[in-house]
Write a protein that holds these residues in place. Structure first.
Motif, short mmCIF file in Angstrom:
data_model
loop_
_atom_site.label_atom_id
_atom_site.label_comp_id
_atom_site.label_asym_id
_atom_site.label_seq_id
_atom_site.Cartn_x
_atom_site.Cartn_y
_atom_site.Cartn_z
N ALA A 1 -76.44 -27.89 -68.13
CA ALA A 1 -75.07 -27.47 -67.84
C ALA A 1 -75.04 -26.05 -67.28
CB ALA A 1 -74.21 -27.57 -69.11
N TYR A 2 -75.85 -25.17 -67.85
CA TYR A 2 -75.90 -23.80 -67.35
C TYR A 2 -76.49 -23.74 -65.94
CZ TYR A 2 -74.58 -21.64 -71.79
OH TYR A 2 -73.88 -21.22 -72.90
N ARG B 1 -73.74 -24.79 -63.47
CA ARG B 1 -72.74 -23.76 -63.25
C ARG B 1 -73.32 -22.56 -62.51
NH1 ARG B 1 -68.33 -24.78 -66.96
NH2 ARG B 1 -67.65 -22.61 -66.80
N THR C 1 -69.50 -29.98 -67.90
CA THR C 1 -70.49 -29.01 -68.36
C THR C 1 -69.96 -28.18 -69.53
OG1 THR C 1 -69.72 -27.45 -66.65
CG2 THR C 1 -71.62 -28.84 -66.13
N LEU C 2 -68.67 -27.89 -69.51
CA LEU C 2 -68.08 -27.14 -70.62
C LEU C 2 -68.15 -27.95 -71.92
CD1 LEU C 2 -66.60 -24.57 -71.50
CD2 LEU C 2 -64.44 -25.69 -70.90
N ILE D 1 -71.81 -27.90 -73.15
CA ILE D 1 -72.16 -26.61 -73.74
C ILE D 1 -71.52 -26.45 -75.12
CG2 ILE D 1 -71.89 -24.10 -73.49
CD1 ILE D 1 -72.07 -24.52 -70.47
N SER D 2 -70.33 -26.99 -75.29
CA SER D 2 -69.59 -26.82 -76.55
C SER D 2 -70.14 -27.69 -77.67
CB SER D 2 -68.11 -27.15 -76.32
OG SER D 2 -67.56 -26.34 -75.30
N LEU E 1 -67.18 -29.17 -63.79
CA LEU E 1 -67.00 -27.98 -64.63
C LEU E 1 -66.51 -28.35 -66.02
CD1 LEU E 1 -65.45 -25.29 -62.24
CD2 LEU E 1 -67.75 -25.36 -63.19
N LEU E 2 -65.60 -29.29 -66.10
CA LEU E 2 -65.10 -29.75 -67.40
C LEU E 2 -66.20 -30.43 -68.19
CD1 LEU E 2 -62.72 -30.18 -69.34
CD2 LEU E 2 -62.18 -32.28 -68.10
#
Length: 307
Positions: free
Chosen positions: A187-188, A191, A135-136, A139-140, A132-133
């Motif tokens: 990444a989306y 998630r 993928t965040l 995305i950022s 999760l970290l």
């Protein structure tokens, strides 16, 4: 099923007309295409008048649109300002972008769904938090930063890849650009798969399958995964057109002469025929992809029936 497909195809007609009309109007208000054709020097009035007549720009916008759509249905997408037919530009650009999109979609399916299933089954554990970290972060970070960073490290510093893709753009050369193009979508997908797996894991049909003594692998692949993939398939299906049309940054970074490159050149030179022609094909790709996604629902979930 047959009636549903026919109804959807009929619904696509007004959507296609509305989308192409909107694009045509937007492109025509970008600026004066004749000024872009003449470059920095201003065209003399006689030359400008001749060019407008040659490209049909002296007609009202609505008449230009009707003429253009009539030509499109005969396979004529017009001529670029350099005299080259737009269909020739499409013939050289679309195969490259299709290969790039295939690589990106494979990354989304293989890596994204795999990580989503792993984290969905291990929700709250360290591997879940780590993914999760990650993928965040993906995305950022903007795509152009990811692309330039990988190009610098893998191409310039370490020499593992060529910094620029050759004109042939073989599948082997498109692995890194495909990863860059798919990074945010991947990444989306991760998630989305994780959330869907975690929610369906608590469903009654999964508990019933476990209570019957079915093997864990069969419960996951046959029952849990198939129902959990419906929102993922929806996202990936709509993402196909987005990847093809949104590859401008990636293709510019790696010097790939695909759809994104041609769209960039068309917008830069205010080449109306090129931009509208390419976007028209992308609209068709969007519509067909959405139709295929709807039909895949019945494959993934037998409870879904189309009247």
């Amino acid at each position: 099923m047959g009636r549903y497909v026919i109804r959807r195809l009929l619904q696509m007609i007004p959507v296609f007309i509305g989308a192409t009309l909107l694009i045509f109007l937007m492109v025509n208000v970008m600026g004066d295409p004749i000024a872009g054709l003449c470059g920095e020097r201003q065209c003399d009035p006689a030359t400008a008048t001749q060019l407008r007549k040659e490209f049909g720009l002296d007609q009202p916008v609505w008449q230009q649109y009707l003429t253009y759509m009539g030509n499109v249905f005969t396979g004529d997408f017009g001529t670029a300002f350099n005299g080259q037919p737009v269909t020739e530009l499409m013939g050289s650009a679309f195969p490259v972008t299709i290969r790039l999109t295939i690589v990106a979609i494979l990354f989304e399916i293989v890596i994204g769904i795999t990580l989503g299933v792993i984290t969905g089954l291990r929700r709250g554990r360290p591997v879940d938090s780590g993914v999760l970290l990650l993928t965040l972060v993906v995305i950022s970070v903007p795509t152009f930063v990811t692309g330039l960073l990988l190009q610098l490290l893998l191409g310039v510093e370490w020499g593992w890849i060529k910094p620029s893709v050759s004109p042939d753009a073989a599948f082997g050369e498109l692995i890194v650009p495909g990863l860059v193009l798919a990074s945010v979508s991947l990444a989306y997908v991760t998630r989305l798969t994780r959330t869907s797996i975690a929610e369906n894991r608590r469903s009654d049909y999964v508990r019933t399958a476990i209570a019957k003594g079915l093997p864990r692998r069969r419960v996951i692949t046959k029952h849990l995964l198939r129902n959990s993939l419906i929102p993922v398939v929806t996202f990936i299906g709509t993402d196909i057109g987005a990847l093809m049309g949104g590859a401008i940054v990636t293709e510019r970074i790696f010097n790939i002469h695909g759809v994104g490159y041609q769209l960039y050149q068309g917008i830069l030179r205010q080449n109306t025929q090129t931009v509208v022609g390419f976007v028209t094909v992308l609209v068709i790709v969007f519509l067909v992809a959405n139709l295929l996604v709807d039909l895949l629902y019945a494959v993934l979930d037998p409870r879904i029936r189309y009247a």
